[in-house]
Design a protein around this motif. Sequence first.
Motif, short mmCIF file in Angstrom:
data_model
loop_
_atom_site.label_atom_id
_atom_site.label_comp_id
_atom_site.label_asym_id
_atom_site.label_seq_id
_atom_site.Cartn_x
_atom_site.Cartn_y
_atom_site.Cartn_z
N ARG A 23 -14.73 4.54 8.44
CA ARG A 23 -14.58 3.07 8.09
C ARG A 23 -15.11 2.08 8.74
N THR A 24 -15.66 1.03 8.26
CA THR A 24 -16.20 -0.31 8.80
C THR A 24 -14.85 -1.31 8.45
N PHE A 25 -14.85 -1.56 7.14
CA PHE A 25 -13.64 -2.56 6.92
C PHE A 25 -12.42 -1.80 6.66
N VAL A 26 -11.25 -2.49 6.94
CA VAL A 26 -9.94 -2.03 6.75
C VAL A 26 -8.97 -2.79 5.80
N PRO A 27 -8.43 -2.17 4.66
CA PRO A 27 -7.92 -3.08 3.62
C PRO A 27 -6.43 -3.66 4.40
N VAL A 28 -6.10 -4.83 4.17
CA VAL A 28 -4.96 -5.33 4.56
C VAL A 28 -4.32 -6.03 3.39
N VAL A 29 -3.00 -5.47 3.34
CA VAL A 29 -2.29 -5.70 2.01
C VAL A 29 -1.26 -7.08 2.37
N ASN A 30 -1.22 -7.88 1.39
CA ASN A 30 -0.46 -9.07 1.46
C ASN A 30 0.70 -8.70 0.64
N HIS A 31 1.76 -8.12 1.05
CA HIS A 31 2.93 -7.61 0.37
C HIS A 31 3.50 -8.75 -0.41
N LYS A 32 3.40 -10.23 -0.17
CA LYS A 32 4.05 -11.12 -0.81
C LYS A 32 3.35 -11.49 -1.99
N ARG A 33 2.13 -11.10 -2.03
CA ARG A 33 1.29 -11.52 -3.18
C ARG A 33 1.13 -10.17 -4.31
N CYS A 34 1.54 -9.00 -3.70
CA CYS A 34 1.43 -7.94 -4.40
C CYS A 34 2.51 -7.82 -5.65
N LEU A 39 -2.47 -0.63 -9.43
CA LEU A 39 -3.88 -0.36 -9.53
C LEU A 39 -4.43 0.01 -8.32
N CYS A 40 -4.31 -0.50 -7.27
CA CYS A 40 -4.81 0.07 -5.90
C CYS A 40 -4.80 1.55 -5.91
N GLU A 41 -3.42 1.97 -6.14
CA GLU A 41 -3.20 3.52 -5.86
C GLU A 41 -3.98 4.30 -7.01
N ILE A 42 -4.07 3.80 -8.42
CA ILE A 42 -4.75 4.42 -9.31
C ILE A 42 -6.14 4.47 -9.16
N TYR A 43 -6.82 3.42 -8.51
CA TYR A 43 -8.20 3.38 -8.24
C TYR A 43 -8.85 3.84 -7.01
N CYS A 44 -7.80 4.14 -5.98
CA CYS A 44 -8.33 4.44 -4.94
C CYS A 44 -9.10 5.92 -4.93
N PRO A 45 -10.44 6.05 -4.55
CA PRO A 45 -11.27 7.52 -4.77
C PRO A 45 -10.84 8.52 -3.99
N GLU A 46 -9.99 8.01 -2.86
CA GLU A 46 -9.51 8.89 -1.86
C GLU A 46 -7.98 9.31 -2.01
N GLY A 47 -7.35 8.70 -2.93
CA GLY A 47 -5.84 8.68 -3.36
C GLY A 47 -5.07 8.62 -1.94
N CYS A 48 -5.55 7.84 -1.42
CA CYS A 48 -4.82 7.60 0.24
C CYS A 48 -3.74 6.27 0.23
N ILE A 49 -3.56 5.68 -0.93
CA ILE A 49 -2.56 4.65 -1.10
C ILE A 49 -1.34 5.16 -1.74
N ARG A 50 -0.45 5.00 -0.97
CA ARG A 50 1.17 5.58 -1.61
C ARG A 50 2.02 4.55 -1.47
N GLN A 51 2.65 4.38 -2.45
CA GLN A 51 4.20 3.61 -2.43
C GLN A 51 5.33 4.17 -1.51
N ILE A 52 5.49 3.46 -0.27
CA ILE A 52 6.64 3.60 0.49
C ILE A 52 7.57 2.58 0.64
N ASP A 53 8.68 2.74 0.39
CA ASP A 53 9.95 1.98 0.19
C ASP A 53 9.47 0.72 -0.56
N GLY A 54 8.80 0.94 -1.82
CA GLY A 54 8.41 -0.15 -2.40
C GLY A 54 7.20 -0.75 -2.28
#
Length: 85
Positions: A23-34, A39-54
């Motif tokens: 990786r060159t760029f890293v995703p940073v999630v603003n949980h207040k805006r989420c 959709l991020c979990e559904i579209y992630c081609p690597e399946g590496c986004i998971r819901q943890i504690d909401g």
Amino acid sequence: MKITVAALTEPGSTVVNKTGGWRTFVPVVNHKRCIKCSLCEIYCPEGCIRQIDGLFVPDLDYCKGCGVCAHECPRKAIEMVLEEK
């Protein structure tokens, strides 16, 4: 000229081989805006986004930094940031 042919010998090798180092760029999630649309979990081609504690959290051991999650987020809650190594 020698040609070498490679083949996958076992399925699921992406789980064994951590690909986050590519990786060159890293995703940073603003949980207040989420809005937790997942959709991020559904579209992630690597399946590496998971819901943890909401909260939706990328597993950086496997995230390749493609930015699909940030592109698909309707609230722009994910920003791709240049990763310092």
